[in-house]
Design a protein around this motif. Structure first.
Motif, short mmCIF file in Angstrom:
data_model
loop_
_atom_site.label_atom_id
_atom_site.label_comp_id
_atom_site.label_asym_id
_atom_site.label_seq_id
_atom_site.Cartn_x
_atom_site.Cartn_y
_atom_site.Cartn_z
N PRO A 152 -38.05 6.46 26.74
CA PRO A 152 -36.69 7.30 27.17
C PRO A 152 -36.77 8.48 26.58
O PRO A 152 -37.09 8.70 25.14
N ASP A 153 -36.37 9.51 27.27
CA ASP A 153 -36.32 11.01 26.61
C ASP A 153 -34.99 11.03 25.84
O ASP A 153 -33.80 11.29 26.01
N LYS A 154 -35.16 10.70 24.52
CA LYS A 154 -34.07 10.90 23.31
C LYS A 154 -33.39 12.19 23.39
O LYS A 154 -32.19 12.37 22.97
N SER A 155 -33.96 13.12 23.85
CA SER A 155 -33.31 14.56 23.70
C SER A 155 -32.14 14.74 24.63
O SER A 155 -31.25 15.50 24.21
N LYS A 156 -32.06 13.99 25.70
CA LYS A 156 -30.82 13.87 26.56
C LYS A 156 -29.77 13.06 26.05
O LYS A 156 -28.63 13.11 26.68
N TYR A 157 -29.83 12.32 24.93
CA TYR A 157 -28.99 11.47 24.38
C TYR A 157 -28.07 12.17 23.39
O TYR A 157 -28.90 12.73 22.39
N VAL A 158 -26.92 11.79 23.06
CA VAL A 158 -26.05 12.03 22.15
C VAL A 158 -26.20 10.86 21.02
O VAL A 158 -26.16 11.05 19.78
N ILE A 159 -26.72 9.94 21.47
CA ILE A 159 -26.68 8.53 20.57
C ILE A 159 -28.23 8.09 20.62
O ILE A 159 -28.78 8.01 21.51
N ASP A 160 -28.80 8.11 19.23
CA ASP A 160 -30.31 7.82 19.22
C ASP A 160 -30.17 6.09 19.47
O ASP A 160 -29.75 5.45 18.78
N PRO A 161 -30.79 5.53 20.29
CA PRO A 161 -31.11 4.08 20.63
C PRO A 161 -31.57 3.40 19.76
O PRO A 161 -31.12 2.30 19.42
N ASP A 162 -32.32 4.04 18.90
CA ASP A 162 -33.22 3.28 17.67
C ASP A 162 -31.95 3.07 16.62
O ASP A 162 -32.52 2.08 15.65
N LYS A 163 -30.88 3.82 16.72
CA LYS A 163 -30.04 3.95 15.52
C LYS A 163 -28.70 2.77 15.72
O LYS A 163 -27.86 2.80 15.09
N VAL A 164 -28.83 2.26 16.91
CA VAL A 164 -27.85 1.34 17.28
C VAL A 164 -28.01 -0.16 16.70
O VAL A 164 -29.30 -0.66 16.85
N ASP A 165 -27.07 -0.64 16.06
CA ASP A 165 -27.32 -2.12 15.57
C ASP A 165 -26.97 -3.04 16.74
O ASP A 165 -25.95 -3.67 16.91
N TRP A 166 -28.15 -3.60 17.30
CA TRP A 166 -28.08 -4.38 18.73
C TRP A 166 -27.50 -5.85 18.06
O TRP A 166 -26.94 -6.45 18.67
N GLU A 167 -28.01 -6.13 17.00
CA GLU A 167 -27.54 -7.56 16.32
C GLU A 167 -25.94 -7.66 16.15
O GLU A 167 -25.46 -8.60 16.37
N ALA A 168 -25.49 -6.36 15.66
CA ALA A 168 -23.93 -6.75 15.49
C ALA A 168 -23.30 -6.59 16.90
O ALA A 168 -22.23 -7.02 16.86
N LEU A 169 -23.53 -6.25 17.87
CA LEU A 169 -23.22 -6.26 19.26
C LEU A 169 -23.02 -7.88 19.65
O LEU A 169 -22.19 -8.06 20.38
N LYS A 170 -23.89 -8.78 19.14
CA LYS A 170 -23.64 -9.97 19.65
C LYS A 170 -22.55 -10.78 19.24
O LYS A 170 -22.17 -11.71 19.34
N ASN A 171 -21.97 -9.95 18.06
CA ASN A 171 -20.78 -10.59 17.23
C ASN A 171 -19.74 -10.62 18.62
O ASN A 171 -18.44 -11.05 18.43
N PHE A 172 -19.87 -9.57 19.52
CA PHE A 172 -18.80 -9.19 20.50
C PHE A 172 -19.19 -9.93 21.98
O PHE A 172 -18.79 -9.80 22.75
N GLY A 173 -20.29 -10.68 21.61
CA GLY A 173 -20.73 -11.18 22.96
C GLY A 173 -21.43 -10.21 24.00
O GLY A 173 -21.60 -10.26 25.20
N LEU A 174 -22.13 -9.40 23.24
CA LEU A 174 -22.67 -8.24 24.08
C LEU A 174 -24.13 -8.24 23.58
O LEU A 174 -24.62 -8.67 22.51
N SER A 175 -25.02 -7.43 24.62
CA SER A 175 -26.45 -7.47 24.18
C SER A 175 -26.97 -6.18 24.84
O SER A 175 -26.34 -5.41 25.89
N LYS A 176 -28.13 -5.60 24.44
CA LYS A 176 -28.62 -4.46 24.78
C LYS A 176 -28.91 -4.30 26.55
O LYS A 176 -28.71 -3.67 27.46
N GLU A 177 -29.49 -5.67 27.01
CA GLU A 177 -29.89 -6.17 28.11
C GLU A 177 -28.85 -6.00 29.13
O GLU A 177 -28.72 -5.76 30.26
N GLN A 178 -27.60 -6.68 28.60
CA GLN A 178 -26.33 -6.64 29.36
C GLN A 178 -25.94 -5.46 29.77
O GLN A 178 -25.35 -5.26 30.83
#
Length: 360
Positions: A152-178
């Motif tokens: 993915p072209d990170k230059s077009k993003y405000v948020i760097d996807p590599d800096k998202v704590d995807w494990e923490a999202l599971k605490n809310f029943g969420l995932s990157k794939e979802q």
């Protein structure tokens, strides 16, 4: 803390679609079950949860079912079909019903993205077949010179996807794939809210939380990426100061009628003390108040084929609504609407004549 089991049913519900049918002859809206041996459509009431036919939003089953159904159906032109996320069913079904009785441009725009036809299904299947799966090349390119998976072209993003704590999202029943499957990840990485609401839930030993909310990613003061949860409110909170601004009677009326305050006000950044000229709008999904720097807006010279005068451009920069006639839609149809800056969408929006509004 393990919330996966508690959230499994919630996640499943979010990823399921229902096929609704509008019978133009009977003037009814039902959920589709199938087609009988005589080519007649089999339906059930949309509220009948036990008999609703549910589709995995991104599976092949729906495209196969819909194609076969259309081939067997005795009179397909009698029906209009809509594929709707199960969680959005109570909100979208009344709009479809209302639009059938009283068609409006606003309702048409609201339901268009849910409409399905054989042509739309064929296009979606073709697109999915051409897209790389799990980093692999499409089948038609097999045997050609190997290429590295496109990143993915990170230059077009405000948020760097590599800096998202995807494990923490599971605490809310969420995932990157979802988020990807719901087509929410891309706008969230661009700095916007998720287009629709998610059901957030978790078991925190002494407390259980469950709520519907839109989501976004934000940077905290240390530039870490955090998940912002925008819960759904019964109504906008207009009686309290909003970053130092107290709403006037006219401000409240505008926000409740059009969703936009219609002027620029100074809002206080409580961290820096800076007073920032801003637009204010209401998130129409959550009723949350949202602000946007006035300096961020870009006013074009032309909107949908209508050239703007300097006076109209200035009015838009000030947050006012400008009524434009004979704009040309993407379908080449003329339409008229009020154009105004919406802080939640971070862009200009159309407000149609049937809605309560003040016109400039």
């Amino acid at each position: 803390m393990d919330v996966n089991t508690a959230n499994k049913s919630t996640t499943d519900e979010q990823m399921m679609d229902i096929l609704l049918v509008l019978d133009k002859e009977k003037k009814t809206i039902s959920a589709v079950k199938g087609v009988d041996e005589n080519g007649e459509l089999q339906t059930v009431p949309p509220e009948n949860n036990s008999e609703l036919l549910k589709f995995d939003r991104h599976g092949d089953f729906f495209s196969n079912f819909f194609s076969n159904m259309m081939n067997q159906l005795k009179n397909p032109t009698r029906f209009n079909f809509f594929k709707i996320p199960k969680l959005e069913l109570p909100k979208i079904e009344p709009i479809i019903r209302d639009n059938f009785n009283n068609p409006t441009p606003e309702n048409e725009a609201g339901i268009e993205r849910y409409r399905v036809t054989p042509e739309i299904v064929k296009q979606e299947v073709k697109k999915e077949q051409q897209e790389p799966q799990n980093g692999q090349l499409p089948a038609k390119e097999a045997g050609t010179t190997a290429q590295a998976p496109q990143q993915p072209d990170k230059s077009k993003y405000v948020i760097d996807p590599d800096k998202v704590d995807w494990e923490a999202l599971k605490n809310f029943g969420l995932s990157k794939e979802q988020l990807e499957k719901a087509k929410a990840l891309e706008p969230m990485l661009r700095g916007y809210k998720s287009p629709g609401a998610f059901t957030i839930s978790g078991n925190y030993n002494s407390a259980i939380m469950k709520m519907d909310a839109r989501l976004s990613f934000r940077h905290d003061k240390d530039r870490n990426v955090v998940l912002a949860i925008h819960g759904i409110r019964q109504k906008p909170e207009l009686e309290r100061p909003f970053f130092g601004h107290e709403f006037s009677k006219e401000d409240k009326a505008n926000l409740l009628e059009t969703g936009n305050m219609g002027r620029i006000v100074n809002l206080k950044n409580y961290i820096t003390g800076e007073m920032i000229p801003s637009f204010v709008s209401v998130d129409k999904v959550t009723n949350e108040l949202v602000s946007m720097r006035a300096s961020s807006v870009q006013i074009p010279d032309e909107i949908k084929g209508v050239k703007l005068s300097k006076e109209q451009q200035q009015a838009l920069r000030e947050g006012k609504g400008v009524f434009l006639e004979n704009m040309i839609s993407n379908r080449k149809n003329p339409f008229s609407a009020t154009v105004q800056v919406n802080a939640d969408k971070k862009s200009l929006e159309f407000i149609y004549p049937n809605a309560k509004q003040s016109q400039e």
